[in-house]
Write an enzyme that holds these catalytic residues in place. Structure first.
Site, PDB file in Angstrom:
ATOM      1  N   ASN A   6      30.915  35.988  38.872  1.00 44.38           N
ATOM      2  CA  ASN A   6      30.646  36.413  37.499  1.00 44.38           C
ATOM      3  C   ASN A   6      30.103  35.219  36.711  1.00 44.38           C
ATOM      4  OD1 ASN A   6      30.661  37.417  34.906  1.00 44.38           O
ATOM      5  ND2 ASN A   6      32.893  37.517  34.720  1.00 44.38           N
ATOM      6  N   PHE A   7      28.800  35.262  36.410  1.00 47.31           N
ATOM      7  CA  PHE A   7      28.176  34.116  35.724  1.00 47.31           C
ATOM      8  C   PHE A   7      28.507  34.085  34.228  1.00 47.31           C
ATOM      9  CE2 PHE A   7      24.279  33.625  38.813  1.00 47.31           C
ATOM     10  CZ  PHE A   7      25.151  33.254  39.816  1.00 47.31           C
ATOM     11  N   LYS A   8      28.954  35.192  33.691  1.00 48.69           N
ATOM     12  CA  LYS A   8      29.226  35.287  32.237  1.00 48.69           C
ATOM     13  C   LYS A   8      27.958  34.889  31.463  1.00 48.69           C
ATOM     14  CE  LYS A   8      34.010  34.274  33.240  1.00 48.69           C
ATOM     15  NZ  LYS A   8      35.272  33.717  32.784  1.00 48.69           N
ATOM     16  N   HIS A  88      36.674  43.542  31.575  1.00 45.89           N
ATOM     17  CA  HIS A  88      36.989  42.098  31.657  1.00 45.89           C
ATOM     18  C   HIS A  88      37.740  41.681  30.393  1.00 45.89           C
ATOM     19  CE1 HIS A  88      36.604  37.776  31.967  1.00 45.89           C
ATOM     20  NE2 HIS A  88      36.299  37.944  33.249  1.00 45.89           N
ATOM     21  N   GLU A  90      37.627  39.122  28.627  1.00 49.00           N
ATOM     22  CA  GLU A  90      36.815  38.524  27.552  1.00 49.00           C
ATOM     23  C   GLU A  90      36.172  39.615  26.700  1.00 49.00           C
ATOM     24  OE1 GLU A  90      34.502  35.934  30.033  1.00 49.00           O
ATOM     25  OE2 GLU A  90      36.236  34.629  30.315  1.00 49.00           O
ATOM     26  N   GLU A 157      43.269  40.051  37.092  1.00 49.93           N
ATOM     27  CA  GLU A 157      42.937  38.722  36.584  1.00 49.93           C
ATOM     28  C   GLU A 157      43.888  38.342  35.446  1.00 49.93           C
ATOM     29  OE1 GLU A 157      38.596  37.633  37.280  1.00 49.93           O
ATOM     30  OE2 GLU A 157      38.590  38.934  35.548  1.00 49.93           O
ATOM     31  N   GLY A 163      39.618  30.608  33.792  1.00 50.18           N
ATOM     32  CA  GLY A 163      38.929  29.440  33.233  1.00 50.18           C
ATOM     33  C   GLY A 163      39.855  28.298  32.854  1.00 50.18           C
ATOM     34  N   SER A 194      40.721  31.225  38.191  1.00 51.46           N
ATOM     35  CA  SER A 194      40.684  29.853  38.734  1.00 51.46           C
ATOM     36  C   SER A 194      40.662  29.811  40.258  1.00 51.46           C
ATOM     37  CB  SER A 194      41.834  29.022  38.171  1.00 51.46           C
ATOM     38  OG  SER A 194      41.673  28.875  36.766  1.00 51.46           O
TER      39      SER A 194
HETATM   40  C1  PEP Z   1      36.707  35.543  35.419  1.00 53.22           C
HETATM   41  O1  PEP Z   1      36.478  35.351  34.227  1.00 53.22           O
HETATM   42  O2  PEP Z   1      36.494  36.654  35.923  1.00 53.22           O
HETATM   43  C2  PEP Z   1      37.247  34.438  36.205  1.00 53.22           C
HETATM   44  C3  PEP Z   1      37.935  34.723  37.252  1.00 53.22           C
HETATM   45  O3  PEP Z   1      36.997  33.155  35.742  1.00 53.22           O
HETATM   46  P1  PEP Z   1      37.460  31.779  36.424  1.00 53.22           P
HETATM   47  O4  PEP Z   1      37.177  31.883  37.895  1.00 53.22           O
HETATM   48  O5  PEP Z   1      36.622  30.737  35.757  1.00 53.22           O
HETATM   49  O6  PEP Z   1      38.910  31.629  36.144  1.00 53.22           O
END
Ligand code: PEP
Length: 230
Positions: A6-8, A88, A90, A157, A163, A194
């Site tokens: 996931n590049f966001k 998600h 976010e 998640e 993050g 992470s």
């Molecule tokens: C995400 O936002 O889906 C995610 C898993 O981010 P990260 O790997 O940076 O924790």
């Protein structure tokens, strides 16, 4: 295993193309039978060649119309995109997507035959209350969702692990996944939060983990391919 990147709000069209070229080179050395998804930003959506599926990080639940700033099915169709990330944390937090909105989005894209990667996860304040409140919180995020849709993938998640560099422990992942699996049965279940080359093996070897959703550590093609090839 499923590996999703996931590049966001990172990467451009140019850097995504370079990323995919690099990934194709790295992954062609191995017989990769795993399923790989890449979710670039909208401006980098395109018809890329390779052993992966390109998905949209979001879309508005319409074909087209007067929804300034959004894209719908018509725009995704142009690039053959039939996979979408929904729920998600976010988007739930920063874009104020309520469970009702998330469920409507899932229902719409399910009706269009999309593959849906559906994200759920609890904040730290809930995790600190113990396992029962965590499960109550997570199960509430299934409200209005057809958890037996055959093109659904669920991604657990924990928000406090996204993050932050602090993944959930193997025990936390194991207990949460096994409780979720009792509800979703055969629906694939990813872990996200992470995940990186240093912990990928430990995480993917946990029973009930069918793959990973990776943010930060997926931004570099070398790091992501290391995880896929681990
Ligand atoms: C995400 O936002 O889906 C995610 C898993 O981010 P990260 O790997 O940076 O924790």
């Amino acid at each position: 295993m499923i590996y999703a990147a996931n590049f966001k709000t990172n990467q451009t069209r140019k850097s995504t193309r370079q990323y995919i070229e690099e990934l194709n080179v790295k992954l062609c050395t191995k017989d990769v039978r795993d399923k790989i998804y890449i979710f670039p930003p909208f401006t980098a959506l395109d018809n890329y060649e390779g052993n992966f599926t390109i998905g949209a990080q979001n879309a508005y639940p319409v074909h087209n119309g007067a929804f300034t700033g959004e894209i719908g099915v018509e725009q995704l169709d142009e690039f053959g995109i039939k996979t979408i990330l929904i729920g998600h944390s976010e988007r739930r937090e920063y874009m104020a997507e309520t469970q009702e909105k998330v469920a409507q989005k899932c229902a719409f894209f399910q009706a269009q035959g999309f593959e849906i990667i559906y994200c759920i996860g609890e904040p730290l304040s809930i995790r600190e209350k113990g396992f029962e409140p965590v499960m109550e919180y997570l199960l509430a995020q299934f409200e209005g969702i057809d958890i037996h849709y055959d093109k659904l993938v669920v991604a657990y998640e924990p928000i406090w692990a996204i993050g932050t560099g602090r993944s959930a422990t193997a025990e936390e992942i194991s207990a949460t996944h096994s409780a979720l699996k009792k509800v979703i049965n055969d629906t694939p279940l990813l872990y996200g939060g992470s995940v990186k080359p240093a912990n990928i093996k430990e995480i993917t070897s946990i029973a009930g983990v069918d793959g990973v959703l990776v943010g930060s550590a997926s931004l570099d093609a070398d790091s992501f391919s290391q995880m896929v090839l681990s």
